[in-house]
Design a protein around this motif. Structure first.
Motif, mmCIF file in Angstrom:
data_model
loop_
_atom_site.group_PDB
_atom_site.id
_atom_site.type_symbol
_atom_site.label_atom_id
_atom_site.label_comp_id
_atom_site.label_asym_id
_atom_site.label_seq_id
_atom_site.Cartn_x
_atom_site.Cartn_y
_atom_site.Cartn_z
ATOM 1 N N GLY A 1 17.932 32.172 44.117
ATOM 2 C CA GLY A 1 17.482 30.893 43.588
ATOM 3 C C GLY A 1 17.848 29.690 44.432
ATOM 4 O O GLY A 1 17.512 28.560 44.087
ATOM 5 N N GLY A 2 18.516 29.888 45.562
ATOM 6 C CA GLY A 2 18.923 28.760 46.409
ATOM 7 C C GLY A 2 17.989 28.593 47.589
ATOM 8 O O GLY A 2 18.312 29.002 48.702
ATOM 9 N N LEU A 3 16.818 28.002 47.370
ATOM 10 C CA LEU A 3 15.812 27.952 48.433
ATOM 11 C C LEU A 3 16.193 27.012 49.571
ATOM 12 O O LEU A 3 16.019 27.328 50.738
ATOM 13 C CB LEU A 3 14.457 27.548 47.844
ATOM 14 N N ARG A 4 16.656 25.822 49.264
ATOM 15 C CA ARG A 4 17.102 24.852 50.276
ATOM 16 C C ARG A 4 16.069 24.641 51.386
ATOM 17 O O ARG A 4 16.333 24.836 52.567
ATOM 18 C CB ARG A 4 18.419 25.308 50.915
ATOM 19 N N VAL A 5 14.853 24.254 51.001
ATOM 20 C CA VAL A 5 13.813 24.001 52.007
ATOM 21 C C VAL A 5 13.326 22.554 51.963
ATOM 22 O O VAL A 5 12.271 22.222 52.504
ATOM 23 C CB VAL A 5 12.619 24.963 51.831
ATOM 24 N N GLY A 6 14.097 21.684 51.313
ATOM 25 C CA GLY A 6 13.747 20.267 51.298
ATOM 26 C C GLY A 6 12.568 19.920 50.410
ATOM 27 O O GLY A 6 11.842 18.960 50.678
ATOM 28 N N VAL A 7 12.372 20.703 49.358
ATOM 29 C CA VAL A 7 11.270 20.442 48.423
ATOM 30 C C VAL A 7 11.855 20.270 47.024
ATOM 31 O O VAL A 7 12.443 21.205 46.474
ATOM 32 C CB VAL A 7 10.243 21.590 48.431
ATOM 33 N N SER A 8 11.699 19.086 46.467
ATOM 34 C CA SER A 8 12.143 18.846 45.093
ATOM 35 C C SER A 8 11.083 19.363 44.133
ATOM 36 O O SER A 8 9.937 19.626 44.517
ATOM 37 C CB SER A 8 12.353 17.351 44.862
ATOM 38 N N ALA A 9 11.464 19.505 42.860
ATOM 39 C CA ALA A 9 10.501 19.943 41.851
ATOM 40 C C ALA A 9 9.347 18.956 41.752
ATOM 41 O O ALA A 9 8.186 19.350 41.592
ATOM 42 C CB ALA A 9 11.202 20.086 40.498
ATOM 43 N N ARG A 10 9.661 17.669 41.898
ATOM 44 C CA ARG A 10 8.592 16.668 41.792
ATOM 45 C C ARG A 10 7.632 16.755 42.978
ATOM 46 O O ARG A 10 6.417 16.597 42.820
ATOM 47 C CB ARG A 10 9.200 15.265 41.700
ATOM 48 N N LEU A 11 8.165 17.018 44.165
ATOM 49 C CA LEU A 11 7.293 17.154 45.331
ATOM 50 C C LEU A 11 6.369 18.358 45.164
ATOM 51 O O LEU A 11 5.189 18.297 45.529
ATOM 52 C CB LEU A 11 8.125 17.295 46.600
ATOM 53 N N ALA A 12 6.894 19.451 44.617
ATOM 54 C CA ALA A 12 6.059 20.638 44.387
ATOM 55 C C ALA A 12 4.947 20.330 43.384
ATOM 56 O O ALA A 12 3.795 20.755 43.568
ATOM 57 C CB ALA A 12 6.920 21.795 43.895
ATOM 58 N N ARG A 13 5.274 19.575 42.334
ATOM 59 C CA ARG A 13 4.238 19.195 41.363
ATOM 60 C C ARG A 13 3.235 18.236 41.987
ATOM 61 O O ARG A 13 2.043 18.278 41.671
ATOM 62 C CB ARG A 13 4.888 18.592 40.121
ATOM 63 N N GLN A 14 3.720 17.367 42.882
ATOM 64 C CA GLN A 14 2.813 16.472 43.602
ATOM 65 C C GLN A 14 1.815 17.273 44.429
ATOM 66 O O GLN A 14 0.631 16.912 44.513
ATOM 67 C CB GLN A 14 3.609 15.547 44.516
ATOM 68 N N ALA A 15 2.281 18.371 45.030
ATOM 69 C CA ALA A 15 1.387 19.214 45.830
ATOM 70 C C ALA A 15 0.298 19.834 44.969
ATOM 71 O O ALA A 15 -0.864 19.930 45.397
ATOM 72 C CB ALA A 15 2.195 20.297 46.540
ATOM 73 N N VAL A 16 0.635 20.255 43.762
ATOM 74 C CA VAL A 16 -0.379 20.793 42.845
ATOM 75 C C VAL A 16 -1.390 19.705 42.494
ATOM 76 O O VAL A 16 -2.610 19.939 42.472
ATOM 77 C CB VAL A 16 0.274 21.349 41.570
ATOM 78 N N ALA A 17 -0.875 18.512 42.204
ATOM 79 C CA ALA A 17 -1.771 17.393 41.875
ATOM 80 C C ALA A 17 -2.700 17.083 43.040
ATOM 81 O O ALA A 17 -3.921 16.906 42.852
ATOM 82 C CB ALA A 17 -0.945 16.166 41.502
ATOM 83 N N ASP A 18 -2.155 17.024 44.259
ATOM 84 C CA ASP A 18 -2.985 16.737 45.433
ATOM 85 C C ASP A 18 -3.996 17.848 45.671
ATOM 86 O O ASP A 18 -5.148 17.590 46.053
ATOM 87 C CB ASP A 18 -2.100 16.578 46.677
ATOM 88 N N TYR A 19 -3.584 19.081 45.463
ATOM 89 C CA TYR A 19 -4.477 20.225 45.669
ATOM 90 C C TYR A 19 -5.707 20.135 44.765
ATOM 91 O O TYR A 19 -6.833 20.444 45.179
ATOM 92 C CB TYR A 19 -3.706 21.519 45.394
ATOM 93 N N GLY A 20 -5.504 19.681 43.535
ATOM 94 C CA GLY A 20 -6.621 19.612 42.599
ATOM 95 C C GLY A 20 -7.202 18.227 42.408
ATOM 96 O O GLY A 20 -8.090 18.041 41.562
ATOM 97 N N GLY A 21 -6.705 17.227 43.183
ATOM 98 C CA GLY A 21 -7.188 15.868 42.982
ATOM 99 C C GLY A 21 -6.826 15.334 41.608
ATOM 100 O O GLY A 21 -7.584 14.563 41.010
ATOM 101 N N LEU A 22 -5.655 15.730 41.115
ATOM 102 C CA LEU A 22 -5.203 15.329 39.787
ATOM 103 C C LEU A 22 -4.209 14.179 39.884
ATOM 104 O O LEU A 22 -3.641 13.919 40.944
ATOM 105 C CB LEU A 22 -4.544 16.509 39.079
ATOM 106 N N ASP A 23 -3.996 13.529 38.760
ATOM 107 C CA ASP A 23 -2.994 12.464 38.683
ATOM 108 C C ASP A 23 -1.637 13.104 38.411
ATOM 109 O O ASP A 23 -1.495 13.899 37.462
ATOM 110 C CB ASP A 23 -3.358 11.486 37.572
ATOM 111 N N LEU A 24 -0.631 12.784 39.246
ATOM 112 C CA LEU A 24 0.687 13.389 39.093
ATOM 113 C C LEU A 24 1.265 13.128 37.707
ATOM 114 O O LEU A 24 1.904 14.014 37.117
ATOM 115 C CB LEU A 24 1.640 12.862 40.168
ATOM 116 N N ALA A 25 1.064 11.939 37.181
ATOM 117 C CA ALA A 25 1.607 11.616 35.856
ATOM 118 C C ALA A 25 1.035 12.562 34.792
ATOM 119 O O ALA A 25 1.749 13.004 33.886
ATOM 120 C CB ALA A 25 1.294 10.172 35.497
ATOM 121 N N THR B 1 14.680 13.692 36.220
ATOM 122 C CA THR B 1 13.810 14.666 36.876
ATOM 123 C C THR B 1 13.137 15.607 35.890
ATOM 124 O O THR B 1 12.418 16.520 36.285
ATOM 125 C CB THR B 1 14.598 15.494 37.900
ATOM 126 N N GLY B 2 13.366 15.403 34.606
ATOM 127 C CA GLY B 2 12.684 16.208 33.603
ATOM 128 C C GLY B 2 13.438 17.413 33.103
ATOM 129 O O GLY B 2 12.884 18.223 32.363
#
Length: 524
Positions: free
Chosen positions: A140-164, A246-247
């Motif tokens: 569980g210790g990935l340590r690749v410089g990706v926060s949970a919010r950044l990962a969710r931002q990537a999903v939003a960008d992938y689908g053209g969705l609003d992050l909120a 951070t939720g």
């Protein structure tokens, strides 16, 4: 496939720029089918529920395959357990690539007694890069410089969705998030099953006197910046939850606050330990964080309270689009209906100009105040860090000159450098450790400190090196508290190395008495 996941982790680990990390994640989501991409997303956001794979289990496994001294030397050089094992594990007969979901299912379902055997077999059949990804997934210790919010931002960008919008349905979803990716690919929006969900918070930007001089004082209000943790208190339909910024759901650790949430809505504020009118140091709050259960004794000795400064929803009405002044009026009315011992209002500060605010900031009424928050009167409640609306003007940090005592290698990109430094001050004729820092220095300063450690090592304790007590560094920190867990009796808040003091001999570093004088009056 585990191979694709391994390539993703490698790209993320060696990509410093945020935009490129997002691009790598989007490409992975596009190329990877369900459920593997959703499980990768869960791994990046901390949502995977796997059987615990402990460092001790992995150390025992590698001890059966590799010479102990060779492993110790390798681990000392690499600085990361998973990476060391991935590189040093003897190559076996390489097997076919494995779907990520099969790896996850295996780690979830394998009985504890058989786990070591299963992991060893997998390591035998994987290449070094895939072994690394497998071990990172398992621990569980990935340590690749990706926060949970950044990962969710990537999903939003992938689908053209609003992050909120993504964040508002997030807590009603679970891995492998197939409905989320279906939505991102023009499917229907998932109906969140979560009661009292987390909403994205509004963040502030740092400022200073020079930047504030360009702004019109009349357009802004100010309040104290308290040294607690930012939380969102949500009570809807009989469900009450307390979230970190951070939720993360931290409700279990604060049942006293949950019990006082006798309202219908969502409040934004600072979680504190409060005894009467006195706010306790952050260390008191920290003793309650992360607990699944809190004893009655701790509830009595460390009573938590919420100091609110904004309202997002109230009695079924979404107030986020209103200007701050209107939300503030609604908040003032709302707080009057709540238990003041548990939920109170963050007061606005009286000031006519920025100089007057600077005077208040320089001499706050309580030592746990970190500075001031400054908010535009017309600002709506906007998710994320939006410039020009909310500012934080923190107090100047405390400074001491300390002597480097110990150093340890860093992790990830810093695994080749000594970058974690323990420092001390004089207690009579003896140097006593008072803190540890691993940031604040430039890349050039890191190389200089690393070179000093290598050239001046006097002893070794596993991965830690003791050095000649000759290098003085200026340490900046945000606060100081008493701590019986530390030999010096004090603990620093957010210490960092501000600069290297090659102009100063170790004999002129600060003393423990001088450090003690920085303690708040209530802690002396």
């Amino acid at each position: 496939m585990i191979g694709g996941f391994a390539e993703l982790l490698e790209r993320l680990a060696f990509t410093p720029r945020r935009t490129l990390k997002l691009a790598h994640l989007e490409a992975y989501f596009a190329a990877t089918p369900d459920p593997d991409r959703g499980l990768a997303l869960a791994a990046l956001t901390g949502g995977l529920d796997l059987r615990a794979v402990t460092p001790s289990l992995l150390r025992a496994l590698v001890a059966e395959r590799v010479d102990a001294d060779l492993f110790a030397l390798s681990y000392d050089f690499v600085g990361d357990l998973a990476e060391t094992i991935a590189l040093i594990w003897p190559d076996g007969a390489e097997g076919k690539d494995i779907p990520l979901h099969k790896v996850v299912e295996e780690l979830q379902r394998t009985p504890k007694a058989q786990l070591a055997q299963v992991i060893a077999a997998r390591l035998d059949a994987l290449t070094p890069s895939r072994r690394y990804a497998y071990l990172k997934l398992a621990t569980g210790g990935l340590r690749v410089g990706v926060s949970a919010r950044l990962a969710r931002q990537a999903v939003a960008d992938y689908g053209g969705l609003d992050l909120a919008e993504v964040e508002e349905v997030w807590h009603g979803l679970s891995p492998p998030y197939e409905s989320l990716f279906h939505w991102a690919e023009n499917g229907p929006k998932p109906v969140s099953a979560a009661f009292a969900p987390f909403r994205p918070v509004m963040l502030s930007t740092a400022t200073d006197a020079e930047a504030l001089a360009m702004l019109d004082t009349a357009e802004y209000v100010a309040e104290w910046k308290w040294d607690g943790i930012r939380v969102q208190a949500v009570s809807e339909g009989g469900t009450k939850r307390l979230y970190s910024r951070t939720g993360d759901d931290i409700s279990a650790a604060f049942p006293d606050v949950i019990a006082a949430m006798d309202f219908e809505g969502a409040l934004d504020g600072e979680l504190l330990v409060r005894r009467g009118d006195q706010v306790a140091p952050f260390n008191d709050l920290q003793t309650r964080l992360g607990r699944k259960q809190v004893s009655g004794r701790m509830l009595a000795s460390h009573p938590a309270a919420l100091r609110v400064y904004d309202v997002m929803l109230w009695q079924g009405r979404d107030l986020r689009a209103l200007p701050f002044s209107a939300r503030r009026a609604a908040l003032e009315a709302a707080v009057q209906t709540l238990d003041p011992a548990r939920i109170d209002l963050s007061a606005l500060l009286p000031f006519d100009d920025w100089h007057a605010l600077a005077t208040l900031r320089a001499a706050p009424p309580e030592p746990v105040i970190e500075g001031v928050m400054i908010k535009h009167r017309d600002s709506p409640y906007l998710a994320g860090r939006i410039k020009g609306h909310w500012f934080k003007w923190k107090r100047d940090p405390m400074l001491v000159d300390a002597v480097l005592l110990y150093a340890q290698r860093g992790h990830g990109k810093r695994s080749g450098y000594y970058s974690d430094f323990t420092f001390g001050v004089w207690d009579g004729p003896t140097l006593v450790p008072v803190g540890k820092a691993y940031f604040g220095f430039t890349d050039a300063e890191l190389k200089a400190l690393d070179r000093f450690v290598r050239d001046n090592t006097v002893d070794r304790f596993g991965p830690v090196r003791a050095v000649k007590p000759e290098k003085v560094v200026e340490v900046a920190f945000e606060g100081l508290n008493r701590s019986p867990r530390h030999k010096s009796g004090v603990a620093m808040r957010f210490p960092r190395i501000a600069r290297i003091r090659d102009d100063k001999p170790a004999s002129e570093a600060d003393t423990l008495d001088a450090l003690m004088r920085l303690l708040p009056d209530t802690a002396r």
